[in-house]
Design a protein around this motif. Structure first.
Motif, PDB file in Angstrom:
ATOM      1  N   GLY A 114     -38.112  43.120 -58.073  1.00  0.00           N
ATOM      2  CA  GLY A 114     -36.794  43.253 -58.178  1.00  0.00           C
ATOM      3  C   GLY A 114     -35.772  44.692 -57.506  1.00  0.00           C
ATOM      4  N   ASN A 115     -36.660  45.680 -57.678  1.00  0.00           N
ATOM      5  CA  ASN A 115     -36.113  47.053 -56.936  1.00  0.00           C
ATOM      6  C   ASN A 115     -35.942  46.622 -55.433  1.00  0.00           C
ATOM      7  OD1 ASN A 115     -36.262  48.076 -59.542  1.00  0.00           O
ATOM      8  ND2 ASN A 115     -37.816  49.622 -58.901  1.00  0.00           N
ATOM      9  N   ALA A 116     -37.073  45.989 -54.670  1.00  0.00           N
ATOM     10  CA  ALA A 116     -37.044  45.799 -53.421  1.00  0.00           C
ATOM     11  C   ALA A 116     -35.798  45.024 -53.035  1.00  0.00           C
ATOM     12  CB  ALA A 116     -38.250  45.410 -52.999  1.00  0.00           C
ATOM     13  N   VAL A 117     -35.824  43.686 -53.678  1.00  0.00           N
ATOM     14  CA  VAL A 117     -34.722  42.819 -53.562  1.00  0.00           C
ATOM     15  C   VAL A 117     -33.438  43.105 -53.829  1.00  0.00           C
ATOM     16  CG1 VAL A 117     -34.039  40.285 -53.852  1.00  0.00           C
ATOM     17  CG2 VAL A 117     -36.433  40.858 -53.584  1.00  0.00           C
ATOM     18  N   PHE A 118     -33.287  43.517 -55.011  1.00  0.00           N
ATOM     19  CA  PHE A 118     -31.934  43.761 -55.389  1.00  0.00           C
ATOM     20  C   PHE A 118     -31.265  45.373 -55.643  1.00  0.00           C
ATOM     21  CE2 PHE A 118     -32.966  39.898 -57.602  1.00  0.00           C
ATOM     22  CZ  PHE A 118     -32.215  39.058 -56.916  1.00  0.00           C
ATOM     23  N   GLY A 119     -32.277  46.262 -55.483  1.00  0.00           N
ATOM     24  CA  GLY A 119     -31.852  47.724 -55.231  1.00  0.00           C
ATOM     25  C   GLY A 119     -32.083  48.271 -54.189  1.00  0.00           C
ATOM     26  N   SER A 120     -32.384  47.743 -53.044  1.00  0.00           N
ATOM     27  CA  SER A 120     -32.943  48.468 -51.706  1.00  0.00           C
ATOM     28  C   SER A 120     -31.525  49.602 -51.514  1.00  0.00           C
ATOM     29  CB  SER A 120     -33.083  47.513 -50.571  1.00  0.00           C
ATOM     30  OG  SER A 120     -31.940  46.914 -50.291  1.00  0.00           O
ATOM     31  N   GLU A 121     -31.685  50.390 -50.497  1.00  0.00           N
ATOM     32  CA  GLU A 121     -30.759  51.357 -50.039  1.00  0.00           C
ATOM     33  C   GLU A 121     -30.601  51.187 -48.332  1.00  0.00           C
ATOM     34  OE1 GLU A 121     -27.328  53.583 -49.783  1.00  0.00           O
ATOM     35  OE2 GLU A 121     -28.476  53.290 -51.788  1.00  0.00           O
ATOM     36  N   ALA A 122     -29.867  50.681 -47.777  1.00  0.00           N
ATOM     37  CA  ALA A 122     -28.527  49.988 -47.886  1.00  0.00           C
ATOM     38  C   ALA A 122     -28.917  48.581 -48.842  1.00  0.00           C
ATOM     39  CB  ALA A 122     -27.703  49.664 -47.107  1.00  0.00           C
ATOM     40  N   PRO A 123     -28.035  47.853 -49.750  1.00  0.00           N
ATOM     41  CA  PRO A 123     -28.238  46.578 -50.276  1.00  0.00           C
ATOM     42  C   PRO A 123     -28.346  45.557 -49.367  1.00  0.00           C
ATOM     43  CG  PRO A 123     -25.945  47.148 -50.566  1.00  0.00           C
ATOM     44  CD  PRO A 123     -26.602  48.422 -49.849  1.00  0.00           C
ATOM     45  N   ILE A 124     -29.137  44.562 -49.735  1.00  0.00           N
ATOM     46  CA  ILE A 124     -29.297  43.276 -48.997  1.00  0.00           C
ATOM     47  C   ILE A 124     -28.046  42.481 -49.107  1.00  0.00           C
ATOM     48  CG2 ILE A 124     -30.686  41.174 -48.545  1.00  0.00           C
ATOM     49  CD1 ILE A 124     -33.243  42.520 -49.591  1.00  0.00           C
ATOM     50  N   SER A 125     -27.724  42.112 -48.021  1.00  0.00           N
ATOM     51  CA  SER A 125     -26.289  41.008 -47.959  1.00  0.00           C
ATOM     52  C   SER A 125     -26.251  40.168 -49.170  1.00  0.00           C
ATOM     53  CB  SER A 125     -25.873  40.455 -46.584  1.00  0.00           C
ATOM     54  OG  SER A 125     -25.129  39.584 -46.954  1.00  0.00           O
ATOM     55  N   VAL A 126     -25.204  40.169 -49.897  1.00  0.00           N
ATOM     56  CA  VAL A 126     -24.881  39.233 -50.997  1.00  0.00           C
ATOM     57  C   VAL A 126     -25.025  37.707 -50.435  1.00  0.00           C
ATOM     58  CG1 VAL A 126     -23.346  38.107 -52.739  1.00  0.00           C
ATOM     59  CG2 VAL A 126     -23.530  40.688 -52.205  1.00  0.00           C
ATOM     60  N   ASP A 127     -24.594  37.428 -49.089  1.00  0.00           N
ATOM     61  CA  ASP A 127     -24.629  36.212 -48.486  1.00  0.00           C
ATOM     62  C   ASP A 127     -26.094  35.669 -48.687  1.00  0.00           C
ATOM     63  OD1 ASP A 127     -21.967  36.004 -48.529  1.00  0.00           O
ATOM     64  OD2 ASP A 127     -21.903  36.645 -46.435  1.00  0.00           O
ATOM     65  N   VAL A 128     -27.111  36.767 -47.892  1.00  0.00           N
ATOM     66  CA  VAL A 128     -28.506  36.451 -47.981  1.00  0.00           C
ATOM     67  C   VAL A 128     -29.091  36.146 -49.309  1.00  0.00           C
ATOM     68  CG1 VAL A 128     -30.722  37.430 -47.257  1.00  0.00           C
ATOM     69  CG2 VAL A 128     -28.793  37.731 -45.702  1.00  0.00           C
ATOM     70  N   LEU A 129     -28.818  36.780 -50.244  1.00  0.00           N
ATOM     71  CA  LEU A 129     -29.562  36.858 -51.546  1.00  0.00           C
ATOM     72  C   LEU A 129     -28.902  35.563 -52.421  1.00  0.00           C
ATOM     73  CD1 LEU A 129     -29.757  40.293 -52.829  1.00  0.00           C
ATOM     74  CD2 LEU A 129     -31.372  38.951 -51.687  1.00  0.00           C
TER      75      LEU A 129
END
Length: 223
Positions: A190-205
């Motif tokens: 969860g942290n890696a996918v949704f809480g990374s710095e910088a965040p993963i693109s919303v389009d990708v997720l």
């Protein structure tokens, strides 16, 4: 004839040995970019070694695993590691240990250890555990293996696979984990996918999880 066979055996042994010793050691961190400038060398693949003449019994000793970790957090769990950083004598030995404490219904969230297999032993309580296989070659579904463990039970999480532990009892629980690396690494999904710095693109997720973009943004806000 005997001499010929002996020479052939030695030749085969030499070729085999060259193959065996040509491999690199396993990495102890996610990456180690080479540098020719020691001033920029911030991390090494392991730790520097103490002069053997200065080593004492204290270098092979650690205490405190009798004390529960603080589970007063959102997940209701705590992990107390015993790796080379806490126990210097573990350096280069390829093993480490951790104590896992759980409040009632506490969870160690789905995560992986990229560099270690984990042997999980329940010391107190009832803990529901499981891991998921990697993507099958035939593109079928990933398989989930689960088990409810009680005091004295042991379960293995293979290296690199996503796994979790949940206290399903009404009382606190704790377990000991042995890991096959002095620096196993932890990737909390969860942290890696949704809480990374910088965040993963919303389009990708959004496309990856087949969810509306607003739902993805809401989940990201939680991390």
């Amino acid at each position: 004839m005997a001499a010929y066979r002996f020479i052939a055996y030695l030749t085969l042994l030499a070729l085999t040995s060259s193959v065996v010793f040509a491999t690199d050691p396993s990495q102890l961190q996610d990456f180690c970019v080479a540098t020719n400038d020691p001033k920029n060398a911030l991390f090494v693949n392991g730790l520097f070694c103490k002069n053997p003449m200065a080593v004492t019994a204290e270098d092979f000793f650690a205490n405190g695993l009798d004390k529960p970790g603080n589970t007063n957090n959102k997940l209701g769990s705590a992990v107390t590691p015993v790796a080379a950083a806490q126990l210097p004598g573990l350096n280069t030995l390829g093993i480490s240990l951790a104590r896992l404490d759980f409040a009632p219904y506490g969870l160690v969230a789905p995560h992986t250890h990229p560099r270690a297999t984990e042997v999980f032993t329940v010391m107190e309580g009832t803990i529901y555990v499981g891991f998921v296989t990697s993507n099958p070659a035939d593109n079928s579904a990933n398989k989930l293996f689960t088990k409810v463990l009680k005091k004295g039970d042991v379960f293995v999480f293979p290296q690199g696979l996503v796994h979790f532990q949940l206290n399903v009892g009404k009382t606190p629980a704790f377990a000991l984990s042995a890991l096959s690396s002095q620096n196993p690494g932890v990737v909390t999904v969860g942290n890696a996918v949704f809480g990374s710095e910088a965040p993963i693109s919303v389009d990708v997720l959004s496309k990856a999880f087949q969810l509306d973009a607003n739902v993805i943004k809401y989940i990201q806000s939680k991390f």
